[in-house]
Write an enzyme that holds these catalytic residues in place. Structure first.
Site, PDB file in Angstrom:
ATOM      1  CD  GLU A   1       3.683  -5.458   7.032  1.00 36.90           C
ATOM      2  OE1 GLU A   1       2.472  -5.654   6.912  1.00 36.90           O
ATOM      3  OE2 GLU A   1       4.369  -4.945   6.135  1.00 36.90           O
ATOM      4  CG  ASP A   4      -7.530  -3.366   9.054  1.00 32.84           C
ATOM      5  OD1 ASP A   4      -6.300  -3.289   8.889  1.00 32.84           O
ATOM      6  OD2 ASP A   4      -8.340  -3.351   8.112  1.00 32.84           O
TER       7      ASP A   4
HETATM    8  N1  SAH Z   1      -0.598   2.364  10.244  1.00 37.58           N
HETATM    9  C1  SAH Z   1      -1.382   2.952   9.217  1.00 37.58           C
HETATM   10  C2  SAH Z   1      -2.159   1.960   8.398  1.00 37.58           C
HETATM   11  C3  SAH Z   1      -1.306   1.244   7.439  1.00 37.58           C
HETATM   12  S1  SAH Z   1      -2.232   0.320   6.360  1.00 37.58           S
HETATM   13  C4  SAH Z   1      -2.269   3.995   9.789  1.00 37.58           C
HETATM   14  O1  SAH Z   1      -3.237   3.645  10.436  1.00 37.58           O
HETATM   15  O2  SAH Z   1      -1.970   5.150   9.592  1.00 37.58           O
HETATM   16  C5  SAH Z   1      -1.282   0.067   5.072  1.00 37.58           C
HETATM   17  C6  SAH Z   1      -0.554  -1.232   5.079  1.00 37.58           C
HETATM   18  O3  SAH Z   1      -1.243  -2.310   5.687  1.00 37.58           O
HETATM   19  C7  SAH Z   1      -0.314  -1.643   3.671  1.00 37.58           C
HETATM   20  O4  SAH Z   1       0.943  -2.239   3.602  1.00 37.58           O
HETATM   21  C8  SAH Z   1      -1.454  -2.626   3.364  1.00 37.58           C
HETATM   22  O5  SAH Z   1      -0.996  -3.675   2.536  1.00 37.58           O
HETATM   23  C9  SAH Z   1      -1.899  -3.155   4.714  1.00 37.58           C
HETATM   24  N2  SAH Z   1      -3.314  -3.044   5.068  1.00 37.58           N
HETATM   25  C10 SAH Z   1      -3.801  -3.407   6.281  1.00 37.58           C
HETATM   26  N3  SAH Z   1      -5.130  -3.146   6.369  1.00 37.58           N
HETATM   27  C11 SAH Z   1      -5.506  -2.629   5.170  1.00 37.58           C
HETATM   28  C12 SAH Z   1      -6.752  -2.142   4.662  1.00 37.58           C
HETATM   29  N4  SAH Z   1      -7.858  -2.138   5.409  1.00 37.58           N
HETATM   30  N5  SAH Z   1      -6.770  -1.659   3.387  1.00 37.58           N
HETATM   31  C13 SAH Z   1      -5.658  -1.642   2.640  1.00 37.58           C
HETATM   32  N6  SAH Z   1      -4.451  -2.068   3.088  1.00 37.58           N
HETATM   33  C14 SAH Z   1      -4.353  -2.557   4.341  1.00 37.58           C
END
Ligand code: SAH
Length: 256
Positions: free
Chosen positions: A17, A218
């Site tokens: 990011e 997402d």
């Molecule tokens: N790449 C990972 C997902 C990371 S989500 C995987 O799929 O394994 C975690 C990060 O993205 C955190 O920094 C949060 O702030 C943000 N984020 C994005 N979408 C989110 C969601 N649906 N719920 C909570 N955090 C989310």
């Protein structure tokens, strides 16, 4: 126009990011505080004004503790640097509203910790010692952000710019039921993530102006994990544009 120097801190949760920002800085100094790497340098691109802008930047890792600790380290990093004028947290978030899609931008006008619950002693969401559930950025910061983001709206990869409530918790939300229940309790909830409200609390406690900007990655539903992974690789090369648009317009930021 008089020349002003600014010191802006830019924090994200993940290296993807924030990594593209490094190429925009000169005279970079590197710091390592235990496990946290921090860079500080001067914005080197022409910005159509002559203000010198120091950027101090880092990524924290996911979650409230990581981000609170990282924000604190940025604020107290180096007494030789001027005081931080504004701490910006940028990153990706899940949508909590059917109207919001990938690449929409959410500017947090209120940040809440959705997993804070000390009831019945305190009302749900209220943080006990400070007796607050919502953190709100300064009005002048919000106004400046909207003005600045006009040049991003529906340009390059970005879509619409919204402002609303962002809810933070130590939880990746990938379940619609979860969102429905949060929305029933939190007014104007637009996005969910894992760092914004903890950074806002640190800045509130330490009296540093702050801004939380999230790009929707997402829909916080069953597809969240797949959507997220595809999105992040593209977002990596674009994230600096958010910071650039703010810096171009920094003359209009009223803080002092
Ligand atoms: N790449 C990972 C997902 C990371 S989500 C995987 O799929 O394994 C975690 C990060 O993205 C955190 O920094 C949060 O702030 C943000 N984020 C994005 N979408 C989110 C969601 N649906 N719920 C909570 N955090 C989310």
């Amino acid at each position: 126009m008089s020349k002003n120097n600014f010191h802006i801190a830019v924090l994200s949760a993940m290296p993807e990011e924030i990594s593209s920002l490094k190429n925009k800085l000169k005279n970079i100094q590197n710091f390592k505080l235990q496990n946290q790497e921090i860079i500080s340098g001067i914005w080197k691109e022409e910005l159509s004004h002559s203000n010198e802008i120091r950027i101090t930047s880092s990524w924290s890792g996911w979650g409230k503790v990581n981000s609170a600790q990282a924000a604190t380290k940025l604020i107290y990093l180096n007494q030789d640097f001027p005081k931080i004028d504004l701490l910006i947290f940028t990153g990706v978030a899940g949508s909590a509203d059917n109207n919001l899609k990938q690449w929409d931008i959410v500017v947090g006008d209120a940040l809440i910790q959705h997993d804070m619950d000390a009831s019945p002693i305190f009302p749900k969401y209220v943080i006990p010692n400070i007796n607050k559930s919502f953190f709100k950025p300064r009005k002048e910061v919000l106004k400046w952000t909207f003005e600045s983001f006009k040049e991003l709206e529906n340009k390059i990869c970005f879509k619409k710019v919204y402002s609303g409530t962002i809810a933070t918790g130590d939880q990746f939300i990938s379940d619609k039921e979860n969102i429905i229940s949060l929305k029933s309790e939190i007014t104007n909830l637009l996005a969910v993530e894992m760092e914004g409200a903890s950074v806002a609390q640190v800045c509130f406690n330490d009296n540093v102006p702050w801004l939380i900007v999230r790009v929707i990655s997402d829909s916080a539903n069953d597809n969240a994990v797949t959507d997220f992974n595809d999105f992040v690789s593209e977002y990596e090369s674009k994230s600096w544009l958010i910071i650039q648009s703010l810096l171009k317009n920094i003359n209009h930021l009223k803080l002092k």
